[in-house]
Every structure is written in C-alpha cells, then in structure tokens.
Design a protein around this motif. Structure first.
Motif, PDB file in Angstrom:
ATOM      1  N   SER A 150       0.765  -0.957  -0.227  1.00  0.00           N
ATOM      2  CA  SER A 150       0.062   0.051  -0.092  1.00  0.00           C
ATOM      3  C   SER A 150       0.996   1.306  -0.044  1.00  0.00           C
ATOM      4  O   SER A 150       0.422   2.366  -0.210  1.00  0.00           O
ATOM      5  CB  SER A 150      -0.959   0.126   1.220  1.00  0.00           C
ATOM      6  OG  SER A 150      -0.210   0.133   2.461  1.00  0.00           O
ATOM      7  N   GLY A 151       2.111   1.016   0.254  1.00  0.00           N
ATOM      8  CA  GLY A 151       2.941   2.532   0.152  1.00  0.00           C
ATOM      9  C   GLY A 151       3.410   2.568   1.761  1.00  0.00           C
ATOM     10  O   GLY A 151       4.195   3.590   2.034  1.00  0.00           O
ATOM     11  N   TYR A 152       2.573   1.928   2.583  1.00  0.00           N
ATOM     12  CA  TYR A 152       3.222   2.302   3.965  1.00  0.00           C
ATOM     13  C   TYR A 152       3.910   0.921   4.585  1.00  0.00           C
ATOM     14  O   TYR A 152       3.461  -0.169   4.591  1.00  0.00           O
ATOM     15  CB  TYR A 152       1.862   2.417   4.968  1.00  0.00           C
ATOM     16  CG  TYR A 152       0.921   3.546   4.699  1.00  0.00           C
ATOM     17  CD1 TYR A 152       1.492   4.825   5.190  1.00  0.00           C
ATOM     18  CD2 TYR A 152       0.041   3.704   3.723  1.00  0.00           C
ATOM     19  CE1 TYR A 152       0.748   6.057   4.822  1.00  0.00           C
ATOM     20  CE2 TYR A 152      -0.620   4.876   3.207  1.00  0.00           C
ATOM     21  CZ  TYR A 152      -0.191   5.959   4.054  1.00  0.00           C
ATOM     22  OH  TYR A 152      -0.749   7.216   3.545  1.00  0.00           O
ATOM     23  N   ALA A 153       4.990   1.294   5.259  1.00  0.00           N
ATOM     24  CA  ALA A 153       5.963   0.287   5.775  1.00  0.00           C
ATOM     25  C   ALA A 153       5.491  -0.495   7.012  1.00  0.00           C
ATOM     26  O   ALA A 153       5.738  -1.612   7.054  1.00  0.00           O
ATOM     27  CB  ALA A 153       7.533   0.873   5.718  1.00  0.00           C
ATOM     28  N   ARG A 154       4.934   0.423   7.901  1.00  0.00           N
ATOM     29  CA  ARG A 154       4.460  -0.049   9.076  1.00  0.00           C
ATOM     30  C   ARG A 154       3.081   0.305   9.453  1.00  0.00           C
ATOM     31  O   ARG A 154       2.600   1.300   8.811  1.00  0.00           O
ATOM     32  CB  ARG A 154       5.281   0.492  10.356  1.00  0.00           C
ATOM     33  CG  ARG A 154       6.565   0.385  10.110  1.00  0.00           C
ATOM     34  CD  ARG A 154       7.448   0.836  11.240  1.00  0.00           C
ATOM     35  NE  ARG A 154       7.149   2.590  11.376  1.00  0.00           N
ATOM     36  CZ  ARG A 154       7.423   3.328  12.083  1.00  0.00           C
ATOM     37  NH1 ARG A 154       8.094   2.758  13.449  1.00  0.00           N
ATOM     38  NH2 ARG A 154       6.982   4.593  12.190  1.00  0.00           N
ATOM     39  N   LEU A 155       2.478  -0.560  10.239  1.00  0.00           N
ATOM     40  CA  LEU A 155       1.048  -0.164  10.804  1.00  0.00           C
ATOM     41  C   LEU A 155       0.900   0.894  11.495  1.00  0.00           C
ATOM     42  O   LEU A 155       0.038   1.833  11.484  1.00  0.00           O
ATOM     43  CB  LEU A 155       0.439  -1.435  11.505  1.00  0.00           C
ATOM     44  CG  LEU A 155      -0.787  -1.022  12.046  1.00  0.00           C
ATOM     45  CD1 LEU A 155      -1.825  -0.809  11.058  1.00  0.00           C
ATOM     46  CD2 LEU A 155      -1.612  -2.405  12.723  1.00  0.00           C
ATOM     47  N   LEU A 156       2.120   1.512  12.527  1.00  0.00           N
ATOM     48  CA  LEU A 156       2.066   2.660  12.766  1.00  0.00           C
ATOM     49  C   LEU A 156       1.967   3.786  11.930  1.00  0.00           C
ATOM     50  O   LEU A 156       1.541   4.832  12.380  1.00  0.00           O
ATOM     51  CB  LEU A 156       3.403   2.553  13.695  1.00  0.00           C
ATOM     52  CG  LEU A 156       3.502   4.032  14.814  1.00  0.00           C
ATOM     53  CD1 LEU A 156       2.372   4.023  15.772  1.00  0.00           C
ATOM     54  CD2 LEU A 156       4.842   3.807  15.546  1.00  0.00           C
ATOM     55  N   GLY A 195      -0.760   8.465   9.989  1.00  0.00           N
ATOM     56  CA  GLY A 195      -1.329   9.251   8.899  1.00  0.00           C
ATOM     57  C   GLY A 195      -2.661   9.444   8.835  1.00  0.00           C
ATOM     58  O   GLY A 195      -3.144  10.385   7.977  1.00  0.00           O
ATOM     59  N   GLY A 196      -3.601   8.962   9.784  1.00  0.00           N
ATOM     60  CA  GLY A 196      -4.764   9.378   9.966  1.00  0.00           C
ATOM     61  C   GLY A 196      -5.923   9.068   8.934  1.00  0.00           C
ATOM     62  O   GLY A 196      -5.640   8.014   8.188  1.00  0.00           O
TER      63      GLY A 196
END
Length: 287
Positions: free
Chosen positions: A30-36, A41-42
């Motif tokens: 998705s382009g996000y490396a971590r769930l955090l 990112g809101g």
C-alpha cells in the motif's frame, strides 16, 4: 478492518489486513511500511489503504505460516489503568470498599514487555513465585490530542486490541508500586490484531473472557468499568499530550489468579487465552 503485524519465514517484518480468520493480506504494498505509519497518517492514510485493499491483488499469507508480532510498537510506554473494575479492586483488597478508586490509577509498562500472540510468557522462577494474568481491552490512540473532553474522546481512537497485563504479585508487593512487577520482558502479550473502531461502535459493551488451560477464570463486561474509555482519555490527556499509536490498557475484571482462595497462579506450561469479540483471541503459553 482488522490489522496485524507479522514475520514471514524469510524473517521479514510486515503488516497486514485480516479480512477473515484464515488469511492475512500483505499491507506493505500500500506504500506504508508499518502499521504505525498508517495510524499516524490518520484518515487520509486509512482511505488510501482501503482503496488499495479493494484492488485485491496483494500477496496473502496463512496465519500458520507466519509469526504474529505485537500489532505496533508505541513511541512511549504502554499506559495502564489499575483497579478499573470494582469487583477486581475488592478481590485484591480483602473486600475493602475503600480500595475502589475515586480517580483513575495510572501506571506504565515499557515497550520491551510487549510480545505477540502465540509467543511465550517467561515465568522467571528465579525472580517471582507469584505470576498472574489480567485480561484487558486495549485502546489505540489515532491522533494527537491534549485536554480532550470525554464527549470528543472517540474521535481520537483508532481502534482496539487485547492486552494481558501479566504481573509478578510478589514483586509488586515488595517494591510497593506497579511498575517493576508488571514490566519484565514478555509481561505484555498484545494482539493478535487491532480492530478498527468502526467494528466496535461502543467499547463499553464488550465481554472479556480469560481462560487458563481451558478453564474460564475471568468473565467480565467493559460496561462495568469504573472509568469508561472516554473518561480515561479525558483524564489522561488533561495537560498531557496523547500521540497516535499510544496504547492504553483499560484495566481487568475480577477473576485474576491472586483473587482465588487458594490463589490460582500461573506456572510453566500453562496456556492463557483472552477473548474479546469482535477483536478475537490472544493466546500465550508460560515457560
């Protein structure tokens, strides 16, 4: 949506989406490396993830081919609440009504205590002989806030999970405070997933069940909290900034091992399972 973090057989750490009980969709595409990163990112990040997920072309894993990790590693200590159920406060004080707090009791556990679903709780027999469990609802903060009124508190929640506030009762008693006896490595099993708040419209209507070797020890309802999730957020954020990714463990109902006569404390080989639907079940074995 439910979110998870895991290790692959190649020892790669990934996060994912759990659309059902058997499949994990790899979220790193998705382009996000971590769930955090998603949480921080809101709403815009969550919208991007949802749109990406709907494309349906991501890699998937089965639960039994990965190692489940804590869903996130917070930026600071896990914030915990003590004695937030009246019956638990009474069982730990020989039924003294004065033990029921008038204000929330806060303490913390370090992030080094966190461990994932399916991992071991270390018994540390050379350190403690009074190992206990505490099944709790965990709240994950979704955006930064300070001086948050209870009426607006849910706007600051990302989702919910399960945390086992493992406790060495003798260390707690010896040091006359909560921190040391609750902070040994592996003393905070957390997960297995974070359920987005859209799945839980009212966090005060959840059932918490804790089983040890299949025996039900705790059967409580979050409606019996002395201080609700919203009240806890209001109290905590008074003069103190809460950040996206902060974890708040909201207290445990009655039925902990120390509350039985004689006590039913944990020992090596015991399996502790905590269920809160619709989040799921967090299970760990003691060694």
């Amino acid at each position: 949506m439910k979110f998870i973090t895991f290790l692959t057989t190649d020892n790669e750490q990934k996060w994912g989406i759990v659309p059902n009980g058997d499949t994990i969709v790899d979220g790193t595409g998705s382009g996000y490396a971590r769930l955090l990163d998603v949480i921080q990112g809101g709403d815009p990040a969550l919208t991007e993830v949802k749109e990406w997920f709907q494309q349906g072309d991501a890699k998937t894993y089965a639960w039994d081919e990965v190692k489940i990790l804590p869903p996130i590693k917070p930026l600071k200590n896990v914030i915990c609440v003590g004695k937030n159920y009246a019956e638990h406060a009474l069982e730990m004080s020989n039924q003294d009504p004065g033990a029921i707090p008038k204000y929330p009791v806060f303490f913390t556990k370090p992030h080094t205590a966190l461990t994932g679903h399916g991992t071991y709780i270390e018994s540390y027999p050379h350190i403690t002989t009074e190992l206990d469990y505490e099944g709790e609802l965990a709240v994950i903060i979704g955006k930064e806030g300070k001086n948050i009124p209870a009426a607006e508190a849910m706007d600051y929640v990302f989702g919910y999970s399960i945390l086992n506030d493992v406790t060495a009762r003798d260390l707690q008693r010896r040091h006359k405070q909560f921190f040391k006896g609750k902070s040994l490595d592996t003393f905070a099993p957390f997960g297995p997933v974070i359920a987005h708040k859209s799945l839980i419209p009212d966090p005060q209507q959840l059932t918490i069940q804790t089983f040890v070797n299949g025996e039900e020890r705790q059967h409580g309802s979050t409606q019996d909290m002395i201080f609700s999730v919203a009240q806890l957020i209001e109290s905590l954020s008074a003069g103190m900034t809460l950040e996206a990714g902060d974890i708040i463990a909201t207290g445990t109902p009655s039925g902990v091992g120390k509350g039985f006569n004689p006590p039913k404390l944990l020992k090596a080989g015991d399996e502790v399972s905590i269920t809160i639907e619709p989040i799921g079940t967090l299970s760990n074995r003691v060694r």
